[in-house]
Design a protein around this motif. Structure first.
Motif, short mmCIF file in Angstrom:
data_model
loop_
_atom_site.label_atom_id
_atom_site.label_comp_id
_atom_site.label_asym_id
_atom_site.label_seq_id
_atom_site.Cartn_x
_atom_site.Cartn_y
_atom_site.Cartn_z
N LEU A 2 0.81 -1.21 0.00
CA LEU A 2 0.00 0.00 0.00
C LEU A 2 0.85 1.27 0.00
O LEU A 2 0.36 2.34 -0.32
N LEU A 3 2.12 1.15 0.36
CA LEU A 3 3.01 2.30 0.42
C LEU A 3 3.95 2.38 -0.77
O LEU A 3 4.79 3.28 -0.84
N ALA A 4 3.83 1.45 -1.71
CA ALA A 4 4.71 1.43 -2.88
C ALA A 4 4.45 2.63 -3.77
O ALA A 4 3.31 3.10 -3.90
N PHE A 5 5.52 3.14 -4.37
CA PHE A 5 5.42 4.26 -5.31
C PHE A 5 4.42 3.90 -6.41
O PHE A 5 4.49 2.83 -7.00
N GLU A 6 3.49 4.82 -6.67
CA GLU A 6 2.51 4.64 -7.74
C GLU A 6 2.43 5.94 -8.52
O GLU A 6 1.74 6.88 -8.12
N GLY A 7 3.19 6.00 -9.59
CA GLY A 7 3.27 7.22 -10.37
C GLY A 7 2.12 7.39 -11.33
O GLY A 7 1.50 6.43 -11.78
N GLY A 8 1.86 8.62 -11.64
CA GLY A 8 0.82 8.98 -12.59
C GLY A 8 0.95 10.45 -12.93
O GLY A 8 1.95 11.09 -12.60
N LEU A 9 -0.06 10.97 -13.58
CA LEU A 9 -0.10 12.39 -13.94
C LEU A 9 -1.36 13.01 -13.36
O LEU A 9 -2.43 12.39 -13.37
N GLU A 11 -4.20 16.37 -13.17
CA GLU A 11 -5.07 17.01 -14.17
C GLU A 11 -4.30 17.91 -15.12
O GLU A 11 -4.68 18.09 -16.27
N GLU A 12 -3.22 18.51 -14.62
CA GLU A 12 -2.42 19.42 -15.45
C GLU A 12 -1.31 18.69 -16.20
O GLU A 12 -0.49 19.32 -16.86
N GLY A 13 -1.25 17.38 -16.06
CA GLY A 13 -0.23 16.61 -16.75
C GLY A 13 1.12 16.56 -16.04
O GLY A 13 2.12 16.16 -16.63
N LEU A 14 1.14 16.97 -14.78
CA LEU A 14 2.38 16.94 -14.00
C LEU A 14 2.50 15.61 -13.25
O LEU A 14 1.48 15.01 -12.87
N PRO A 15 3.73 15.15 -13.02
CA PRO A 15 3.90 13.87 -12.33
C PRO A 15 3.39 13.91 -10.90
O PRO A 15 3.51 14.93 -10.21
N ILE A 16 2.81 12.80 -10.49
CA ILE A 16 2.27 12.68 -9.14
C ILE A 16 2.53 11.26 -8.63
O ILE A 16 2.62 10.33 -9.42
N GLU A 49 10.56 6.54 -1.67
CA GLU A 49 10.75 7.99 -1.73
C GLU A 49 11.73 8.36 -2.85
O GLU A 49 11.57 9.38 -3.52
N ILE A 50 12.75 7.54 -3.06
CA ILE A 50 13.69 7.80 -4.14
C ILE A 50 12.98 7.72 -5.48
O ILE A 50 13.14 8.61 -6.33
N HIS A 51 12.15 6.69 -5.68
CA HIS A 51 11.37 6.59 -6.92
C HIS A 51 10.52 7.83 -7.11
O HIS A 51 10.45 8.39 -8.20
N SER A 52 9.86 8.25 -6.06
CA SER A 52 8.98 9.41 -6.13
C SER A 52 9.74 10.68 -6.50
O SER A 52 9.31 11.46 -7.34
N HIS A 53 10.90 10.90 -5.85
CA HIS A 53 11.66 12.12 -6.11
C HIS A 53 12.35 12.12 -7.47
O HIS A 53 12.58 13.18 -8.04
N SER A 56 9.24 13.07 -9.81
CA SER A 56 8.48 14.30 -9.60
C SER A 56 9.38 15.53 -9.59
O SER A 56 10.59 15.42 -9.65
N TRP A 57 8.76 16.66 -9.47
CA TRP A 57 9.47 17.92 -9.38
C TRP A 57 9.44 18.39 -7.94
O TRP A 57 8.49 18.18 -7.22
N GLY A 58 10.47 19.08 -7.54
CA GLY A 58 10.49 19.66 -6.20
C GLY A 58 11.01 18.71 -5.16
O GLY A 58 11.59 17.66 -5.45
N PHE A 59 10.77 19.09 -3.91
CA PHE A 59 11.30 18.36 -2.76
C PHE A 59 10.20 18.19 -1.73
O PHE A 59 9.46 19.13 -1.44
#
Length: 175
Positions: A2-9, A11-16, A49-53, A56-59
């Motif tokens: 349930l805590l595994a990185f799950e990437g997507g986009l 509404e604005e097309g930005l990574p989430i 967290e490494i996958h997520s960062h 994605s953009w930012g910190f």
């Protein structure tokens, strides 16, 4: 899972990362507990967290907490994972204290990296053999205190305490 990185986009097309909020809550709860967290679980959370960062953009301060949970164990073999965290993005490189790579000790870490057969050993050794930015003169050097937000509040006290307990890297040792 349930805590595994799950990437997507979004509404604005930005990574989430759809699971980042749940991971942040778990990290926040773990950091408030006295003593180190389970090492395997801490490593897993940091890897997510490494996958997520990387994507994605930012910190997000959750990677600080995940790094701390791993670094607190001071296991020399975690230098690879800690290095991935510090170098996950330009934001993590600029914000995470690089001396966390030496959580197991400077000489012990250098010896471990030098004698390792890790596939990316040369890149890690170059990063550990010297600072990747010029160190200011000693009289202008300040201890880095990680920034805490109202959201994490006192939970970041352990982060600050750990960084303060980690010795400054002497420029003579990096030559």
């Amino acid at each position: 899972m349930l805590l595994a990185f799950e990437g997507g986009l979004n509404e604005e097309g930005l990574p989430i990362d759809y699971t980042s909020q749940d991971r942040q809550q778990v990290l926040h709860d773990l950091i408030r507990e006295p003593g180190p967290a389970d090492l395997d679980f801490a490593r897993y959370l940091l890897a997510q967290e490494i996958h997520s960062h990387r994507r994605s953009w930012g910190f997000c301060h959750s990677i600080e907490l995940a790094v701390l949970l791993v670094a607190e164990h001071r296991q020399v073999e975690d230098v690879w994972l800690l290095h991935e965290a510090v170098y996950a993005s330009i934001d993590t490189w600029g914000i995470l204290p690089h001396r966390l790579l030496y959580a197991a000790g400077i000489e012990r870490t250098r010896h471990y990296v030098a004698t390792s057969d890790h596939p990316r050993q040369d890149a890690r050794r170059a990063a550990l053999d010297g600072p990747s930015w010029p160190l200011p003169p000693p009289h202008r050097r300040r201890r880095r205190t990680l920034i805490s937000t109202d959201r994490f509040g006192s939970a970041c006290t352990r982060v600050r305490m750990f960084v303060q307990m980690t010795p400054e890297i002497d420029p003579a040792e990096t030559a």
